[in-house]
Design a protein around this motif. Sequence first.
Motif, PDB file in Angstrom:
ATOM      1  N   GLN A 110       0.125  -1.563  -0.208  1.00 47.13           N
ATOM      2  CA  GLN A 110       0.399  -0.412  -0.273  1.00 47.13           C
ATOM      3  C   GLN A 110       0.598   0.986  -0.395  1.00 47.13           C
ATOM      4  N   ILE A 111       1.840   1.045   1.198  1.00 48.73           N
ATOM      5  CA  ILE A 111       2.544   2.748   0.640  1.00 48.73           C
ATOM      6  C   ILE A 111       3.079   2.309  -0.817  1.00 48.73           C
ATOM      7  N   SER A 112       4.343   1.136  -1.328  1.00 52.98           N
ATOM      8  CA  SER A 112       4.422   1.689  -2.798  1.00 52.98           C
ATOM      9  C   SER A 112       3.669   2.144  -3.457  1.00 52.98           C
ATOM     10  N   ASN A 113       2.352   1.563  -3.423  1.00 56.81           N
ATOM     11  CA  ASN A 113       1.500   2.132  -4.049  1.00 56.81           C
ATOM     12  C   ASN A 113       0.718   3.878  -4.297  1.00 56.81           C
ATOM     13  N   THR A 114       1.212   3.995  -3.202  1.00 57.16           N
ATOM     14  CA  THR A 114       0.983   5.313  -2.960  1.00 57.16           C
ATOM     15  C   THR A 114       1.695   6.694  -3.030  1.00 57.16           C
ATOM     16  N   LEU A 115       3.002   5.441  -2.892  1.00 53.05           N
ATOM     17  CA  LEU A 115       4.701   6.693  -3.765  1.00 53.05           C
ATOM     18  C   LEU A 115       4.330   6.497  -4.918  1.00 53.05           C
ATOM     19  N   ASN A 116       4.127   5.569  -6.436  1.00 56.65           N
ATOM     20  CA  ASN A 116       3.833   5.538  -7.461  1.00 56.65           C
ATOM     21  C   ASN A 116       2.996   6.131  -7.742  1.00 56.65           C
ATOM     22  N   LYS A 117       2.247   6.237  -7.044  1.00 53.28           N
ATOM     23  CA  LYS A 117       0.748   7.217  -7.876  1.00 53.28           C
ATOM     24  C   LYS A 117       1.106   7.955  -7.330  1.00 53.28           C
ATOM     25  N   GLU A 118       1.686   8.578  -6.349  1.00 55.23           N
ATOM     26  CA  GLU A 118       2.109  10.476  -6.075  1.00 55.23           C
ATOM     27  C   GLU A 118       3.552  10.908  -7.006  1.00 55.23           C
ATOM     28  N   LYS A 119       3.556  10.137  -7.676  1.00 56.77           N
ATOM     29  CA  LYS A 119       4.841   9.569  -7.974  1.00 56.77           C
ATOM     30  C   LYS A 119       6.321  10.787  -7.142  1.00 56.77           C
ATOM     31  N   VAL A 120       6.859   9.757  -5.715  1.00 60.05           N
ATOM     32  CA  VAL A 120       7.281  10.598  -5.024  1.00 60.05           C
ATOM     33  C   VAL A 120       9.166  10.326  -5.535  1.00 60.05           C
ATOM     34  N   LEU A 121       9.597  11.369  -5.664  1.00 62.35           N
ATOM     35  CA  LEU A 121      11.074  10.975  -6.181  1.00 62.35           C
ATOM     36  C   LEU A 121      11.244  10.099  -7.736  1.00 62.35           C
TER      37      LEU A 121
END
Length: 239
Positions: free
Chosen positions: A71-82
């Motif tokens: 869930q954390i990785s999906n959120t970061l990918n969705k928000e295009k973090v870094l």
Amino acid sequence: MLTVLSQLEIEIVSERTKFGLNGAIKSSHLPGIVPLGYKKDSNKKTVIDETTKDVVIRIFNMYLEGKSYQQISNTLNKEKVLAPKHWRDTTIMKMIDNKVYMGDYEKGKSNTKDTLVYMNVVEPIISRAMWNEAQYQKEKNQRSYTRDRVYIFFQKLKCPKCNRIMKCKGSGGTKKKYMYYTCEHCKTYYREDKIEECLQRFILELVEYDMAVKKYFLLILADKKETKTEKLDQEIDTL
């Protein structure tokens, strides 16, 4: 005598190397790749990277809120973090386990006798209490997780595009009986029952081929073997 002196010199050099490495680690000169949230300064010391440390803190906070690695990785990918960095659940798991975020450096493999931990060698990004709470959360998640399905091809299928191990997933509701194997990198998925049908056809074709070989070629091979045996007997008789 020369052999003994050479061995002694090797041992002395080894001890000096270990001593130098230990001193370097205690001075914040950590070996290997710098983890996210840290960087190397002009003196090659590991220091906090102000541009990425907030991402680390956010990941730990999300995990303590009860979110899974995926869930954390999906959120970061969705928000295009870094971005263009692609986040994976394994990346999050390694970050949660990394002691460097509370200031310690772990040398060697975890949970082994050869593991050596250097305390307070770098400036921490999160508190020691927060790191320990994350480990407690991890144990809690492992205890509460139970697999209620049996996946026939668990950890046995690789993605035909990227060669990564495919993950198991099951549908819910009226389609609960269907189980899938998916590659989150290539966004491909296959139903388990379809894979099972393909495997059954392959096994049947293999059995049919084996039966055909035995039916049409076994007698020929047997005749050739008998002929060779007869020739060998004749040569022995001649001798």
